[in-house]
Design an enzyme around this catalytic site. Sequence first.
Site, PDB file in Angstrom:
ATOM      1  CE  LYS A 146      -4.644  -1.122   2.152  1.00 46.25           C
ATOM      2  NZ  LYS A 146      -5.277  -2.215   2.881  1.00 46.25           N
TER       3      LYS A 146
ATOM      4  CB  SER B  76      -0.869   0.045   1.255  1.00 42.63           C
ATOM      5  OG  SER B  76      -1.539  -1.161   1.444  1.00 42.63           O
TER       6      SER B  76
HETATM    7  P1  NAD Z   1       5.777  -6.020   7.391  1.00 43.68           P
HETATM    8  O1  NAD Z   1       6.560  -4.885   7.931  1.00 43.68           O
HETATM    9  O2  NAD Z   1       5.357  -7.133   8.286  1.00 43.68           O
HETATM   10  O3  NAD Z   1       6.561  -6.678   6.143  1.00 43.68           O
HETATM   11  C1  NAD Z   1       7.366  -5.977   5.242  1.00 43.68           C
HETATM   12  C2  NAD Z   1       8.547  -6.868   4.859  1.00 43.68           C
HETATM   13  O4  NAD Z   1       9.342  -6.201   3.868  1.00 43.68           O
HETATM   14  C3  NAD Z   1       9.481  -7.171   6.046  1.00 43.68           C
HETATM   15  O5  NAD Z   1       9.692  -8.562   6.136  1.00 43.68           O
HETATM   16  C4  NAD Z   1      10.763  -6.407   5.695  1.00 43.68           C
HETATM   17  O6  NAD Z   1      11.939  -7.040   6.180  1.00 43.68           O
HETATM   18  C5  NAD Z   1      10.716  -6.424   4.182  1.00 43.68           C
HETATM   19  N1  NAD Z   1      11.493  -5.380   3.514  1.00 43.68           N
HETATM   20  C6  NAD Z   1      11.538  -4.049   3.803  1.00 43.68           C
HETATM   21  N2  NAD Z   1      12.331  -3.404   2.928  1.00 43.68           N
HETATM   22  C7  NAD Z   1      12.788  -4.339   2.064  1.00 43.68           C
HETATM   23  C8  NAD Z   1      13.641  -4.301   0.931  1.00 43.68           C
HETATM   24  N3  NAD Z   1      14.168  -3.142   0.490  1.00 43.68           N
HETATM   25  N4  NAD Z   1      13.913  -5.459   0.279  1.00 43.68           N
HETATM   26  C9  NAD Z   1      13.382  -6.630   0.702  1.00 43.68           C
HETATM   27  N5  NAD Z   1      12.568  -6.736   1.762  1.00 43.68           N
HETATM   28  C10 NAD Z   1      12.285  -5.603   2.438  1.00 43.68           C
HETATM   29  O7  NAD Z   1       4.489  -5.356   6.708  1.00 43.68           O
HETATM   30  P2  NAD Z   1       3.106  -6.073   6.298  1.00 43.68           P
HETATM   31  O8  NAD Z   1       2.159  -5.950   7.434  1.00 43.68           O
HETATM   32  O9  NAD Z   1       3.389  -7.385   5.669  1.00 43.68           O
HETATM   33  O10 NAD Z   1       2.590  -5.035   5.191  1.00 43.68           O
HETATM   34  C11 NAD Z   1       3.126  -4.962   3.876  1.00 43.68           C
HETATM   35  C12 NAD Z   1       2.281  -4.002   3.067  1.00 43.68           C
HETATM   36  O11 NAD Z   1       0.940  -4.480   3.009  1.00 43.68           O
HETATM   37  C13 NAD Z   1       2.207  -2.587   3.660  1.00 43.68           C
HETATM   38  O12 NAD Z   1       2.191  -1.635   2.635  1.00 43.68           O
HETATM   39  C14 NAD Z   1       0.894  -2.601   4.421  1.00 43.68           C
HETATM   40  O13 NAD Z   1       0.345  -1.300   4.551  1.00 43.68           O
HETATM   41  C15 NAD Z   1       0.062  -3.504   3.532  1.00 43.68           C
HETATM   42  N6  NAD Z   1      -1.049  -4.204   4.209  1.00 43.68           N
HETATM   43  C16 NAD Z   1      -0.857  -4.799   5.432  1.00 43.68           C
HETATM   44  C17 NAD Z   1      -1.929  -5.454   6.045  1.00 43.68           C
HETATM   45  C18 NAD Z   1      -1.784  -6.092   7.416  1.00 43.68           C
HETATM   46  O14 NAD Z   1      -2.830  -6.437   8.024  1.00 43.68           O
HETATM   47  N7  NAD Z   1      -0.585  -6.295   7.931  1.00 43.68           N
HETATM   48  C19 NAD Z   1      -3.167  -5.520   5.407  1.00 43.68           C
HETATM   49  C20 NAD Z   1      -3.309  -4.961   4.147  1.00 43.68           C
HETATM   50  C21 NAD Z   1      -2.238  -4.299   3.553  1.00 43.68           C
END
Ligand code: NAD
Length: 298
Positions: free
Chosen positions: A171, A96
């Site tokens: 979104k 997002s």
């Molecule tokens: P998170 O922080 O748990 O996961 C993000 C991952 O990306 C981590 O494992 C991190 O190590 C990795 N990362 C960061 N920078 C990186 C890079 N340069 N190269 C490789 N890996 C890298 O976040 P999440 O909760 O999984 O959310 C991810 C996206 O989805 C966000 O944009 C969030 O807003 C969206 N989202 C989350 C949810 C939820 O309920 N958690 C629901 C809908 C949407």
Amino acid sequence: MKKIGFIGLGIMGKPMAMNLIKAGYNLTVYDIRPQPVKEVVAAGAKECKSSRDVAAQSEVVITMLPNSPDVKKAVLGANGVLEGAKTGTILIDMSSIAPLVSKEIAAEAQKKSVEMLDAPVSGGEPKAKDGTLAIMVGGKKEVFEKVEDILKVMGSSAVLVGDIGSGNTTKLANQIIVALNIAAMSEAMVLATKAGVDPEKVFQAVRGGLAGSNVLNAKMPLVLDGNFKPGFRIELHIKDLANALDTAHEIGVPVPLTGVVMEIMQALKVDAKAGDDHGGIIQFYEKSAKVGVRRPKK
Ligand code: NAD
């Protein structure tokens, strides 16, 4: 079956990648944290040491990263996706992020003949695990059609809403609705509890009527348990509302309620609760009214 690369194996990315493996796809993966990579590799994926390497071995690259700067870095940066991608690769960014940044990245990708879709999701960790996310997609119809089967492994719906950036605009609308719903639920439940009514009974009484909602069903049981383990962290919702406020102000749309909920989340951040699940918004109201919305102790 297309070769898929997956970058970003966090709360959402890891279960989404697991579902693609279960569906029989050949997956190469990368995350800056080694632990989730190990888990996905144990399930059958191949490990890569950079986003560039992932792209070099894939026909479709999926990114699931926190925010706009992370996606820019992973796609446009050194050792990023565009350094490794071949002509005709399809990049699906499921993070997002700001709609404007989706457009910027897509324009850079186009210079390398890489097509891009922005395809953020809703449904949180439970639906990521079940493969029943709601996926909102922006981009070209012919590109969407090439990867629709892949999206349908991770989601129960994948709707093409418009051109590149439209997925993330949708979104933002989704995140306004969710944030305001959680705040409304919190305000109402704190009132009922302090007035002396059992909040669990209030939940049972209202959930079948017009006030019932997916938000209420997903978040009230966690609130009653005092369980604010993320899920979706308040800090990520702050990021989404900041993107919503910027976008709204740029195009001349006042969003007063979004502004209020943003400030509630800022107060929670000051209170060291930015890492809690967004269901934890209720803690702002609980603190102000000096009451806890919990199941009565048996
Ligand atoms: P998170 O922080 O748990 O996961 C993000 C991952 O990306 C981590 O494992 C991190 O190590 C990795 N990362 C960061 N920078 C990186 C890079 N340069 N190269 C490789 N890996 C890298 O976040 P999440 O909760 O999984 O959310 C991810 C996206 O989805 C966000 O944009 C969030 O807003 C969206 N989202 C989350 C949810 C939820 O309920 N958690 C629901 C809908 C949407």
